[in-house]
Design an enzyme around this catalytic site. Structure first.
Site, short mmCIF file in Angstrom:
data_model
loop_
_atom_site.label_atom_id
_atom_site.label_comp_id
_atom_site.label_asym_id
_atom_site.label_seq_id
_atom_site.Cartn_x
_atom_site.Cartn_y
_atom_site.Cartn_z
N GLY A 31 0.84 -1.19 0.00
CA GLY A 31 0.00 0.00 0.00
C GLY A 31 0.87 1.23 0.00
CD GLN A 42 3.10 5.88 2.57
OE1 GLN A 42 2.15 5.32 2.05
NE2 GLN A 42 4.07 5.22 3.18
CB CYS A 76 4.78 2.28 7.52
SG CYS A 76 4.34 3.79 6.62
CG LEU A 77 6.28 0.88 1.51
CD1 LEU A 77 5.75 1.09 0.09
CD2 LEU A 77 7.40 -0.15 1.51
CG HIS A 130 -1.03 1.35 7.22
ND1 HIS A 130 -0.13 0.99 8.21
CD2 HIS A 130 -0.32 2.13 6.35
CE1 HIS A 130 1.05 1.55 7.95
NE2 HIS A 130 0.97 2.23 6.82
CD GLU A 131 -1.39 2.40 2.57
OE1 GLU A 131 -0.97 3.56 2.37
OE2 GLU A 131 -0.64 1.49 2.97
CG HIS A 141 -0.05 6.87 5.21
ND1 HIS A 141 1.04 7.40 5.85
CD2 HIS A 141 0.20 5.55 5.07
CE1 HIS A 141 1.91 6.43 6.10
NE2 HIS A 141 1.43 5.29 5.64
ZN LIG Z 1 2.33 3.48 5.77
#
Ligand SMILES: [Zn+2]
Length: 200
Positions: free
Chosen positions: A81, A86, A124-125, A166-167, A170
């Protein structure tokens, strides 16, 4: 969101990384692509990660180009995701892989189905090696639009439900660190800020 299972495998394969000559060319290329992708994703400390995104109004070629690019970045980075914030875009959309299918979800609204929640580890990226336990609704409905403005509604359970929660966070400037317990948060901050810790 990072695919913690993949990363876990890599943890066990660490010895291979000490001997790069043992990597196949394909593996070496994949690792380099991952590094390049991660360098293009905003990392913890970047103010964009704390900003609230605004609704998307134009479903144009630019949106389709950006979402295609984000899906490539997400896959190259071994993620499942990636939210617009991000990559520094303060608009309400994210890309993700749900049960193996790539999705673009624009102006998403997530509604819990029932009161059940479960705690599981998330990555998380934008948060490097951090894994923290996060409580999420087990079952949700997401209503959104795709990259062409067509309505999408999905009923999700378990891991895919976790990914979209989660997304969505963000897009509101919320990180998984805000949703974990105090001790896990403290440990995570230790991993994220090692250079700020003064050694006696
Ligand atoms: Zn994340």
């Amino acid at each position: 969101m990072a695919d913690h299972e993949h990363t876990h495998e890599h943890d066990h394969d660490d010895h291979e990384h000490e001997h790069p000559e043992e990597l196949t060319e394909e593996e070496a290329e994949r690792l380099v692509r991952k590094e390049i992708a991660l360098s293009q994703i905003r990392q913890y400390g970047d103010p964009a990660l704390r900003m609230k995104a605004e609704d998307v109004e134009a479903f144009d070629d630019e949106l389709r180009t950006v979402t295609e690019r984000m899906l490539s970045l997400m896959h190259d980075a071994d993620g499942i995701g990636l939210a617009a914030t991000q990559v520094g875009i303060l608009r309400r959309f994210f890309v993700c892989s749900l049960d193996g299918e790539d999705r673009v979800l624009v102006n998403p609204v997530v509604t819990p189905r029932g009161d059940d929640t479960e705690v599981d580890a998330e990555g998380c990226l934008s948060l490097g090696p951090v894994r923290v336990p996060v409580e999420r609704h087990t079952s949700v409905r997401i209503e959104a639009q795709d990259e062409r403005g067509e309505p999408v509604a999905l009923d999700l359970e378990g891991f895919p439900a976790r990914v979209v929660q989660h997304e969505l966070d963000h897009l509101n400037g919320t990180l998984m660190l805000d949703r974990t317990d105090a001790e896990s948060r403290r440990e995570a901050l230790g991993l994220l800020r090692p250079r700020l810790v003064l050694t006696p």
